[in-house]
Design a protein around this motif. Structure first.
Motif, PDB file in Angstrom:
ATOM      1  N   LEU A  90     -38.823  -7.304  46.320  1.00  0.00           N
ATOM      2  CA  LEU A  90     -40.068  -7.466  47.050  1.00  0.00           C
ATOM      3  C   LEU A  90     -40.262  -8.936  47.399  1.00  0.00           C
ATOM      4  CD1 LEU A  90     -42.401  -5.203  44.868  1.00  0.00           C
ATOM      5  CD2 LEU A  90     -41.377  -4.624  47.076  1.00  0.00           C
TER       6      LEU A  90
ATOM      7  N   CYS B  92     -34.352   7.757  47.652  1.00  0.00           N
ATOM      8  CA  CYS B  92     -35.701   7.232  47.798  1.00  0.00           C
ATOM      9  C   CYS B  92     -36.749   8.343  47.750  1.00  0.00           C
ATOM     10  CB  CYS B  92     -35.838   6.459  49.108  1.00  0.00           C
ATOM     11  SG  CYS B  92     -34.902   4.906  49.148  1.00  0.00           S
TER      12      CYS B  92
ATOM     13  N   CYS C  32     -34.184   2.142  41.996  1.00  0.00           N
ATOM     14  CA  CYS C  32     -34.689   0.764  42.065  1.00  0.00           C
ATOM     15  C   CYS C  32     -35.608   0.484  40.877  1.00  0.00           C
ATOM     16  CB  CYS C  32     -35.439   0.528  43.361  1.00  0.00           C
ATOM     17  SG  CYS C  32     -34.428   0.783  44.848  1.00  0.00           S
TER      18      CYS C  32
ATOM     19  N   CYS D 103     -31.793  -1.082  47.426  1.00  0.00           N
ATOM     20  CA  CYS D 103     -32.847  -1.679  46.612  1.00  0.00           C
ATOM     21  C   CYS D 103     -32.902  -3.179  46.916  1.00  0.00           C
ATOM     22  CB  CYS D 103     -32.575  -1.477  45.120  1.00  0.00           C
ATOM     23  SG  CYS D 103     -32.613   0.242  44.581  1.00  0.00           S
TER      24      CYS D 103
ATOM     25  N   ASP E 219     -38.495  -2.298  38.824  1.00  0.00           N
ATOM     26  CA  ASP E 219     -39.743  -2.973  39.196  1.00  0.00           C
ATOM     27  C   ASP E 219     -39.455  -4.165  40.092  1.00  0.00           C
ATOM     28  OD1 ASP E 219     -41.139  -1.166  37.688  1.00  0.00           O
ATOM     29  OD2 ASP E 219     -41.249  -2.467  35.911  1.00  0.00           O
ATOM     30  N   ASN E 220     -40.419  -4.460  40.934  1.00  0.00           N
ATOM     31  CA  ASN E 220     -40.342  -5.590  41.866  1.00  0.00           C
ATOM     32  C   ASN E 220     -39.234  -5.411  42.897  1.00  0.00           C
ATOM     33  OD1 ASN E 220     -42.371  -6.790  40.295  1.00  0.00           O
ATOM     34  ND2 ASN E 220     -40.857  -7.806  38.987  1.00  0.00           N
ATOM     35  N   GLN E 221     -38.808  -4.126  43.124  1.00  0.00           N
ATOM     36  CA  GLN E 221     -37.859  -3.808  44.175  1.00  0.00           C
ATOM     37  C   GLN E 221     -38.459  -2.733  45.072  1.00  0.00           C
ATOM     38  OE1 GLN E 221     -34.325  -2.585  42.007  1.00  0.00           O
ATOM     39  NE2 GLN E 221     -33.379  -4.578  42.343  1.00  0.00           N
ATOM     40  N   GLN E 222     -37.973  -2.666  46.276  1.00  0.00           N
ATOM     41  CA  GLN E 222     -38.377  -1.599  47.180  1.00  0.00           C
ATOM     42  C   GLN E 222     -37.137  -0.836  47.636  1.00  0.00           C
ATOM     43  OE1 GLN E 222     -40.343  -3.433  50.464  1.00  0.00           O
ATOM     44  NE2 GLN E 222     -38.577  -4.675  51.068  1.00  0.00           N
ATOM     45  N   CYS E 223     -37.316   0.476  47.871  1.00  0.00           N
ATOM     46  CA  CYS E 223     -36.197   1.359  48.218  1.00  0.00           C
ATOM     47  C   CYS E 223     -36.266   1.740  49.692  1.00  0.00           C
ATOM     48  CB  CYS E 223     -36.255   2.616  47.349  1.00  0.00           C
ATOM     49  SG  CYS E 223     -34.919   3.805  47.671  1.00  0.00           S
ATOM     50  N   SER E 224     -35.127   1.666  50.356  1.00  0.00           N
ATOM     51  CA  SER E 224     -35.039   2.112  51.748  1.00  0.00           C
ATOM     52  C   SER E 224     -33.731   2.895  51.912  1.00  0.00           C
ATOM     53  CB  SER E 224     -35.078   0.920  52.708  1.00  0.00           C
ATOM     54  OG  SER E 224     -33.990   0.041  52.452  1.00  0.00           O
TER      55      SER E 224
ATOM     56  N   ASN F 261     -40.750   7.542  44.827  1.00  0.00           N
ATOM     57  CA  ASN F 261     -40.053   7.012  46.006  1.00  0.00           C
ATOM     58  C   ASN F 261     -39.307   5.721  45.700  1.00  0.00           C
ATOM     59  OD1 ASN F 261     -40.936   9.045  47.748  1.00  0.00           O
ATOM     60  ND2 ASN F 261     -42.899   7.997  48.081  1.00  0.00           N
ATOM     61  N   SER F 262     -38.783   5.627  44.479  1.00  0.00           N
ATOM     62  CA  SER F 262     -38.092   4.398  44.117  1.00  0.00           C
ATOM     63  C   SER F 262     -36.613   4.589  43.869  1.00  0.00           C
ATOM     64  CB  SER F 262     -38.729   3.803  42.846  1.00  0.00           C
ATOM     65  OG  SER F 262     -38.558   4.702  41.769  1.00  0.00           O
TER      66      SER F 262
END
Length: 204
Positions: free
Chosen positions: A51, A24, A33, A48, A35-40, A29-30
């Motif tokens: 959203l 991340c 991942c 991933c 598009d339309n995803q978030q990374c943690s 910071n992706s």
């Protein structure tokens, strides 16, 4: 970067988990991942997830598509549901306002914001202006006008004029008939007198 494909979550969860370093922290910071995803990243495992408002595209594992919230129970909206990318919002028809819950609508009392010349009556989604029994409401001028001063007065004047003309025509016809009859009567009398023998020159 190494990807462990064995840690792929079930597709319906719209989630992909990778083992390794903190991906991340890579560009934007992706990590890996799309598009339309978030990374943690928690404990050297990054995830991933879709959203809010997006879901897994079964035809393309790397694509996440918008959820049309309005397709299910009208999105919970009482009147109009408006779908947007990743979200939605409710709106109301003309004459209604959206409540603070952002889902239900209440009728607007237009009489609170509209001035009628006589009486204002609020209706569902609208309102009406009421005038007197001998008046009519003009929407363009927002005024009550007396019907007797306009249309009724003009109609009465026309009726009077037509009646006078009819009477004059009848009188003229009667006079014409009387003149005709008298003319032919006098003409017949003259002919009758002319056909009588002359009594003034009898036998001597």
């Amino acid at each position: 970067m190494t990807t462990d494909a064995n840690n792929l979550f079930p597709e319906e969860l719209c989630t992909v988990i990778f083992n390794g370093t903190d991906e991340c922290l890579s560009a934007n910071n992706s990590g890996s991942c799309t598009d339309n995803q978030q990374c943690s990243n928690i404990n050297r495992v990054f995830e991933c997830t879709c959203l809010d408002g997006y879901t897994y595209d079964s035809s393309d594992p790397d694509t996440r598509i918008d959820i049309d919230e309005c397709a299910t129970d009208n999105g919970g909206c009482q009147q109009t549901c408006n779908n947007t990318n990743g979200s939605f919002f409710c709106s109301c028809l003309t004459g209604y306002m959206l409540n603070s819950d952002q889902f239900t609508c209440n009728d607007i009392d237009e009489c609170d914001v509209n001035s009628c010349p006589r009486e204002c009556v609020n209706t569902i989604g609208s309102f009406r202006c009421i005038c007197g029994s001998d008046e009519s409401y003009d929407h363009n001028t927002n005024r009550c006008t007396e019907e007797s001063e306009g249309v009724s007065g003009g109609v009465i004047a026309v009726i009077v004029i037509v009646s006078v003309l009819v009477v004059v025509i009848i009188v003229l016809l009667v006079v014409a008939v009387l003149v005709y009859v008298k003319y032919h009567k006098d003409k017949g009398k003259v002919k009758a007198e002319a056909s009588l023998p002359d009594e003034s020159g009898g036998d001597k």
